[in-house]
Design an enzyme around this catalytic site. Structure first.
Site, short mmCIF file in Angstrom:
data_model
loop_
_atom_site.label_atom_id
_atom_site.label_comp_id
_atom_site.label_asym_id
_atom_site.label_seq_id
_atom_site.Cartn_x
_atom_site.Cartn_y
_atom_site.Cartn_z
N SER A 4 -10.48 -2.91 -4.61
CA SER A 4 -10.16 -1.64 -5.24
C SER A 4 -11.43 -1.08 -5.89
O SER A 4 -12.42 -0.86 -5.20
CB SER A 4 -9.01 -1.80 -6.23
OG SER A 4 -8.50 -0.55 -6.60
N ASP A 56 -1.81 1.03 2.50
CA ASP A 56 -2.28 1.23 1.13
C ASP A 56 -2.07 2.69 0.70
O ASP A 56 -2.64 3.60 1.28
CB ASP A 56 -3.77 0.89 1.06
CG ASP A 56 -4.29 0.81 -0.36
OD1 ASP A 56 -3.66 1.36 -1.27
OD2 ASP A 56 -5.34 0.18 -0.56
N HIS A 60 -2.23 -2.30 -0.85
CA HIS A 60 -3.38 -2.38 -1.74
C HIS A 60 -3.57 -3.81 -2.20
O HIS A 60 -3.29 -4.19 -3.34
CB HIS A 60 -3.18 -1.44 -2.92
CG HIS A 60 -4.43 -1.15 -3.68
ND1 HIS A 60 -5.48 -0.45 -3.14
CD2 HIS A 60 -4.81 -1.47 -4.95
CE1 HIS A 60 -6.45 -0.34 -4.04
NE2 HIS A 60 -6.07 -0.95 -5.15
#
Length: 696
Positions: free
Chosen positions: A518, A605, A637
């Site tokens: 991320s 995601d 994600h």
């Protein structure tokens, strides 16, 4: 690691530990052309041999049990455990594992998170589809075994707003089926799923309910990044007070007091570190209950019946618990005396006699325990991964690294046993270093057991986890110091941490990798584009490559959080800031990449969409820059399926072994059952190609 905080994530019902919808993405890499083992490393210590290789499935496979909870009446326990290799929910009598049996039978990605209804007769859990984060809330009736979807609408995301011991059998749930941007509040029956509208959402980021399940407060984000807290009156919604933009990430409502006449809050207004306060409805001045000059107040414990906060944690290097008053001081003193590592109180019985506690030392398996406030005893409920305790593990050291502009970066260092036999943070030889960059950026690394750190140190690498500016828990000034500093001061913090490790004799300057998911993936791409020779290789997991397209594609239900992103990253509607965002985007500098890179992505995601990875891979291909791109079609994600985790860590190990010279366990059957697709760059992974080909 954590990722972007979720808007609409309630803080109501803190004592029941309502779900926190953030997943741990996994950090890894693959072998790339041009990645060669460094020859300039210092000699390894010849008096200490490395421990045996720890099999990857021991560290990254399913735990024996996880996520323990006691029911509110403390007669039953629940936990996640495998059923045919898939994590499901089990329930049994408290402490009697022979009585436990599964109450779900999921055969896909497993149940990620659960908690108890206040009636002790229903277990609630959340689940999405292949990582799309359209969470549904489910209820399991323990009397008849029936499971009900409490939010049975396609493409809709549900979030838990709260429940009350005064109203057993119902919960308040937010659902965005009317407008994908906003969650309306519904009272939902656990028996049959029938819902009753409590409040239609006309643009509020959060609703707050009182102990009688009435919607009393709402938060509305304003164009300047601040937020108004509104009070529901007979005349409609009225503004009560404003949370300034600089306090939006450090100020939140914990819950209502017993009389429903005021609220308890974590509040950084007019101070730097968030304090625990009480504020009467309609009044402007809060009463401070507890505060610290060093860190934010965190992990507030609230009496389930009186709704009064009685304890909290201060977490600098590791959490230490404190009582809010003299009544609970002896209890908290006994509690602290039995803790030496990380700790979290996950749930409390309604009478507050029993607490479910997660404890983790850095060098052994985490343990779920039960604390009895009457006797002061903290007893084991279960060990999550017992096999780990028979293996040689490394200790995590808390260190404070100064940044170039004099900020204190609370960090965590792990050194291989053969380089630091005494495990005191003073190595007898250098070792290659992996900097693990946490996601968010509004999150933090903490003390405790870390599977990735143990895996890496066992393979011969030191590990450094840095709480760079923007990390949470260290005050609003520290959080806001990262605003508009993506790829600038935040990256300087990571470089400063690397240089510190070199100066301390932990590693050599040309033996450092950067990895993250991320925001950590973005930091990895920044490292390889803005400072192209500072890192030997990099691993970007679900990280954004283009800040403009990132903000163009955020999920609609994050609308109330949009201005927070603008304040931190830049406003694309402002021409000057748009140019800054383009300049801070790694894709703008893709031609500068010199070192090996793996990009990994979940196809579903919703936060950092697949296009973020696709576009930088295409740009590298156009320039004939080697890159490997790994895609998981059934993930979002971060990666949840154990089979996908194991396949990725197998690739990572080969990659790091080639780039940094660490030890490598053969791939074996770690691709079995995985959905892994290598979209590009298989030719750069000769050690992976054979087992991958044979398993697909």
């Amino acid at each position: 690691m954590s990722y972007w905080p979720l808007p609409n994530q309630t803080t109501q019902g803190n004592n029941m530990n309502y779900l926190r919808m953030a997943f741990i993405a996994l950090v890894m890499a693959s072998t790339l052309a041009g990645c060669t083992t460094n020859t300039s490393k210092a000699p390894a210590a010849d008096t200490v041999s490395p421990p045996p290789l720890i099999p990857r499935d021991v560290l990254f496979g399913n735990p024996r049990r996880y996520q323990g909870r006691l029911s509110p009446d403390a007669t039953k326990m629940s936990f996640r455990a495998p059923v045919d290799g898939v994590m499901n929910l089990w329930v049994g009598e408290r402490g009697d594992f022979n009585s436990a049996s599964p109450i779900t039978n999921d055969t896909g990605r497993g149940i990620p998170s659960h908690f108890w209804a206040s009636d002790s007769q229903h277990v609630l859990y959340i689940q999405d589809q292949n990582g799309d984060e359209n969470w549904h809330l489910y209820s399991v009736d323990l009397k008849n075994g029936e499971t009900i979807d409490l939010s049975p609408f396609d493409g809709v995301q549900a979030n838990m707003i709260g429940q009350s011991e005064q109203h057993p059998g119902v919960v308040v749930v937010g659902m965005n089926d009317r407008d994908p941007r906003w969650h309306d509040a519904y009272k939902v029956s656990l028996a049959n799923g029938e819902r009753t509208l409590l409040a239609e959402n006309s643009g509020y980021g959060q609703f707050f309910i009182d102990n009688d399940l009435r919607v009393r407060l709402a938060m509305k984000a304003l164009p300047d990044g601040s937020g108004d807290i509104l009070l529901k009156t007979d005349a409609g919604w009225q503004t009560w007070f404003n949370i300034p933009a600089q306090d939006m990430l450090t100020t939140t409502i914990v819950g209502f007091d017993e009389a429903n006449e005021g609220v308890y809050m974590l509040d950084s207004r007019n101070r730097d570190k968030a304090a625990l306060v009480h504020q009467m409805l309609g009044e402007s001045t809060p009463t401070v209950i507890a505060s610290s000059n060093k860190v934010d107040i965190s992990n507030v414990l609230v009496n389930p019946l009186t709704h009064e906060p009685f304890a909290y944690a201060l977490d600098y290097i590791r959490p230490v618990w404190h009582a809010t008053g003299e009544d609970y001081a002896p209890v908290i003193e006994k509690f602290n005396a039995q803790l030496s590592g990380g700790s979290q109180v996950l749930a409390q019985s309604l009478d507050n006699q029993f607490w479910t506690v997660y404890t983790d030392e850095s060098d052994r398996s985490p343990v779920y325990k039960v604390f009895n406030t009457d006797t002061g005893e903290l007893n084991k409920l279960f060990v999550t991964q017992p096999d780990i305790n028979n293996l040689s593990m490394t200790k995590m050291q808390g260190v404070v690294i100064p940044s170039r502009d004099s900020l204190d970066l609370v960090s965590y260092l792990s050194i291989p046993l053969e380089a630091d036999p005494d495990q005191d943070g003073t190595p007898i030889a250098t070792s290659p270093l992996v900097i693990l960059v946490h996601g968010g950026p509004w999150a933090r690394d903490s003390y405790g057991f870390n599977s990735e750190a143990q895996w890496l140190t066992n393979r011969g690498y030191s590990v450094l986890q840095v709480n760079y500016r923007s990390s949470t828990g260290f005050g609003k000034d520290f959080v806001n110091a990262g605003n508009k500093e993506w790829a600038r001061a935040i990256h300087n913090d990571i470089i400063d941490a690397k240089n510190w490790a070199v100066d301390q004799g932990i590693t050599n300057a040309d033996e450092v990798a950067i990895m993250g998911a991320s925001y950590g993936g973005y930091a990895t791409l920044v490292g390889l584009t803005f400072t192209p020779t500072d890192f030997s290789c990099g691993v970007d997991i679900v990280g954004p490559s283009n800040l403009v397209t990132l903000l163009e594609s955020i999920p609609p239900y994050w609308e109330s959080f949009r201005q927070v992103f603008y304040n931190a990253i830049g406003n694309p509607n402002n021409e000057e800031e748009l140019e800054m965002m383009k300049e801070r985007s790694p894709i703008t500098h893709v031609g500068k990449i010199e070192r090996p890179l793996l990009i990994a992505q979940g196809a579903n995601d919703p936060r950092v969409k697949q296009a973020e990875s696709d576009q930088i891979v295409e740009a590298m291909k156009e320039r004939d820059i080697p890159v490997s791109y790994v895609l998981y079609p059934d993930e979002g994600h971060g990666f949840q399926k154990p089979e996908n985790n194991l396949s990725f860590y197998a690739i990572a190990e080969t990659f790091l072994g080639t780039c940094l010279g660490g030890r490598v366990q053969p791939v074996g059957d770690d691709f079995e059952g995985s959905s892994i697709e290598i979209v590009h760059g298989l030719e750069y992974m000769p050690a992976i190609k054979a087992p991958l080909t044979s398993s697909m």
